[in-house]
Design a protein around this motif. Sequence first.
Motif, PDB file in Angstrom:
ATOM      1  N   UNK A 182       0.733  -0.861  -0.217  1.00 44.00           N
ATOM      2  CA  UNK A 182      -0.628   0.051   0.501  1.00 44.00           C
ATOM      3  C   UNK A 182       0.729   1.049   0.012  1.00 44.00           C
ATOM      4  N   UNK A 183       1.242   1.654  -0.886  1.00 42.15           N
ATOM      5  CA  UNK A 183       1.380   3.166  -0.714  1.00 42.15           C
ATOM      6  C   UNK A 183       1.309   4.671  -0.196  1.00 42.15           C
ATOM      7  N   UNK A 184       1.919   5.367   1.085  1.00 45.64           N
ATOM      8  CA  UNK A 184       2.012   6.415   0.897  1.00 45.64           C
ATOM      9  C   UNK A 184       1.464   7.284   0.217  1.00 45.64           C
ATOM     10  N   UNK A 185       0.183   7.682   0.233  1.00 45.89           N
ATOM     11  CA  UNK A 185      -0.494   8.536  -1.137  1.00 45.89           C
ATOM     12  C   UNK A 185      -1.120   8.918  -0.251  1.00 45.89           C
ATOM     13  N   UNK A 186      -1.852  10.207  -1.218  1.00 42.60           N
ATOM     14  CA  UNK A 186      -3.243  11.053  -1.017  1.00 42.60           C
ATOM     15  C   UNK A 186      -3.384  11.608  -2.288  1.00 42.60           C
ATOM     16  N   UNK A 187      -5.079  11.938  -2.205  1.00 41.23           N
ATOM     17  CA  UNK A 187      -5.479  12.283  -2.911  1.00 41.23           C
ATOM     18  C   UNK A 187      -5.931  13.771  -2.723  1.00 41.23           C
ATOM     19  N   UNK A 188      -5.055  14.449  -4.048  1.00 42.47           N
ATOM     20  CA  UNK A 188      -5.484  16.152  -3.893  1.00 42.47           C
ATOM     21  C   UNK A 188      -6.824  16.489  -4.338  1.00 42.47           C
ATOM     22  N   UNK A 189      -6.849  17.626  -3.944  1.00 46.11           N
ATOM     23  CA  UNK A 189      -7.627  18.061  -4.116  1.00 46.11           C
ATOM     24  C   UNK A 189      -8.957  18.319  -6.072  1.00 46.11           C
ATOM     25  N   UNK A 229     -10.515   1.683   0.123  1.00 42.21           N
ATOM     26  CA  UNK A 229      -9.552   3.154   0.330  1.00 42.21           C
ATOM     27  C   UNK A 229      -8.305   3.174   0.643  1.00 42.21           C
ATOM     28  N   UNK A 230      -7.421   4.224   0.596  1.00 43.08           N
ATOM     29  CA  UNK A 230      -5.695   4.309  -0.424  1.00 43.08           C
ATOM     30  C   UNK A 230      -5.166   3.466  -0.141  1.00 43.08           C
ATOM     31  N   UNK A 231      -5.299   2.947   1.526  1.00 41.79           N
ATOM     32  CA  UNK A 231      -4.469   1.567   1.644  1.00 41.79           C
ATOM     33  C   UNK A 231      -4.992   0.506   1.045  1.00 41.79           C
ATOM     34  N   UNK A 276      -0.876  11.843  -5.325  1.00 42.79           N
ATOM     35  CA  UNK A 276       0.192  11.742  -5.231  1.00 42.79           C
ATOM     36  C   UNK A 276       0.952  11.231  -4.785  1.00 42.79           C
ATOM     37  N   UNK A 277       1.899  10.361  -5.004  1.00 37.98           N
ATOM     38  CA  UNK A 277       2.581   8.978  -3.837  1.00 37.98           C
ATOM     39  C   UNK A 277       4.022   9.220  -3.516  1.00 37.98           C
ATOM     40  N   UNK A 278       4.216   8.970  -2.721  1.00 35.44           N
ATOM     41  CA  UNK A 278       5.536   9.532  -1.797  1.00 35.44           C
ATOM     42  C   UNK A 278       6.240   8.097  -1.811  1.00 35.44           C
ATOM     43  N   UNK A 279       6.032   7.667  -0.601  1.00 36.20           N
ATOM     44  CA  UNK A 279       6.787   6.133  -0.856  1.00 36.20           C
ATOM     45  C   UNK A 279       6.445   5.211  -0.111  1.00 36.20           C
TER      46      UNK A 279
END
Lengths: 226, 316
Positions: free
Chosen positions: A70-77, A161-163, A82-85
């Motif tokens: 599961x990435x460390x990611x966020x859904x942008x506005x 969910x993101x994970x 956006x994927x970090x690690x």
Amino acid sequence: MAGSGDGLRKRRLAAPVSDEDLATICCGDIVFLDGVIYTGREGVYRKVVDEGAEPPVDLRRLSNVNFHCSPAAAVQDDGSYRIGAVTATASFRFSRALPAWFAKTGCKVVVGKGGMNPKDYRDTFVPAGAVYLTTVGYGTGALLGRGIREVLAAHWIEELGIAQAMWVLRVENFGPLIVESDLQGNSLFEQQNAAINERIEKLYDGLKTPALRRHGETDDKTEELI
Amino acid sequence: MISAERIEEAAYGAMFRAGIEIPEDYETGLREIAKSETGDLSAFVIEAMLENYDAAREDRRAMCADTGLPRWFVKIGNEARLEGGFVELERRLRRATARATHDVPLRPNRVHPLTRRDHNNNVGINAPEVEWSFEPDADWIDITTVHKGGLFGSDYRMLFPADGIDGIKRFFMDTLIAFGKRGLACQPAIVGVGLGGSKDVCMTLGKQAACLRIVGDRNPDPEVAKLEEELKALGNSIGMGAMGFVGSSMVVDCHIEIGDCHTGGMPASVHTFCLASRRAVARIHADGRIETRTDPNWFTPYMRRETVEWREAETV
């Protein structure tokens, strides 16, 4: 004399990975991937393997590389991702799901953490012509994150969910990964554990055993937990 | 009066630093044991991790995607005054957790244990954990965040006085061998050992010993410090390195914390703080200044006091 990774064989492989490439990799090789891979773990397996849902995309055409991640990611506005690690999660937990998953999707490369029980290689991976690549560390999340060039899709993100969503990723120089099992069902961890196990009993020489034992306790330290 | 706004700012910044920047003491310790690493595969893993720390710092991205369970350790000076009190402080820590989860980004790891419902922000029921301690004669507050993986590498056992140091050593090795194979513990690790206390406190002390003391630090009690050294050497003699490959790098350092326990028992716990030993600290002074560091300095002489009354002079 200090050890060094300089002597290890390093390879770059296109993903999906061809049968020819799969046939030539050996336990202990260092691999970097270029191409398309997808993530799938508890949530995806539950839907597809346990509940019988069709995968959200034709995986036989998309890629044969399943990343337990599961990435460390966020859904942008603006709705983009956006994927970090990115790093892997321990794969042994998915042993039960993999036979059906391989049959349904044509997956031939599992990228994960910690490998599988050697029995899984013999019973599931070898018949399916599949290999296992382990991530390194664990936790080369920033290096692997650098290797992600594009998020092609995040399937089932609303529901899972993101994970747990199925992330489809275009990657370049994605690694390092270590070949843990090959097409013959050899396992690097099994080989390494065997070498370590030879010395373990001696470590306990002269240490008296505790007064109260625990249920399931064993003095055989060569036993595996997974 | 310390403003709630400053608390949130300090906490939000600490979340970024913890997730992205490996603490210097851990990186130095890892480089140190890597010098004597005997295995080629284990050495390769450590080389890759050192490269990974650089990549995380350069890109300002999380060093590991399992960004663990972000949590808080708050030490409050006895003379500190907080705007909105403790309820507001807890609210600000939850806001900082949620905002940083999105902005770093960190992985939203926190889910309901039964329904698996995920708020996508690492906030939920009893999450993030906030642990408290106090410091006499101080008007600042220290906010430490730790992002620790949560699945492998910890165990608890009720030992008995007659089991002695042998019992502790056996249990220590049992845990490292079991979780070290295949590198499930993500070693080389800072290994924390809790000795004594009630069962729950034994776990807490071991966890805090792993996460809140820096590599190279020794317990001020010489007997305990000696055992720390012995356990560290023992762990590195198993023959196992990074990822459970043949090698010698298992324990970057070992820290033991003690709590007085039941006269009939000797509870012990073992915890491993991994290749992504993520911790960051912010001190907020009474005038609102924020100072950052990586040493939580959690176990102060006051924390380890053993008398009824507290006077620092007694322990010096």
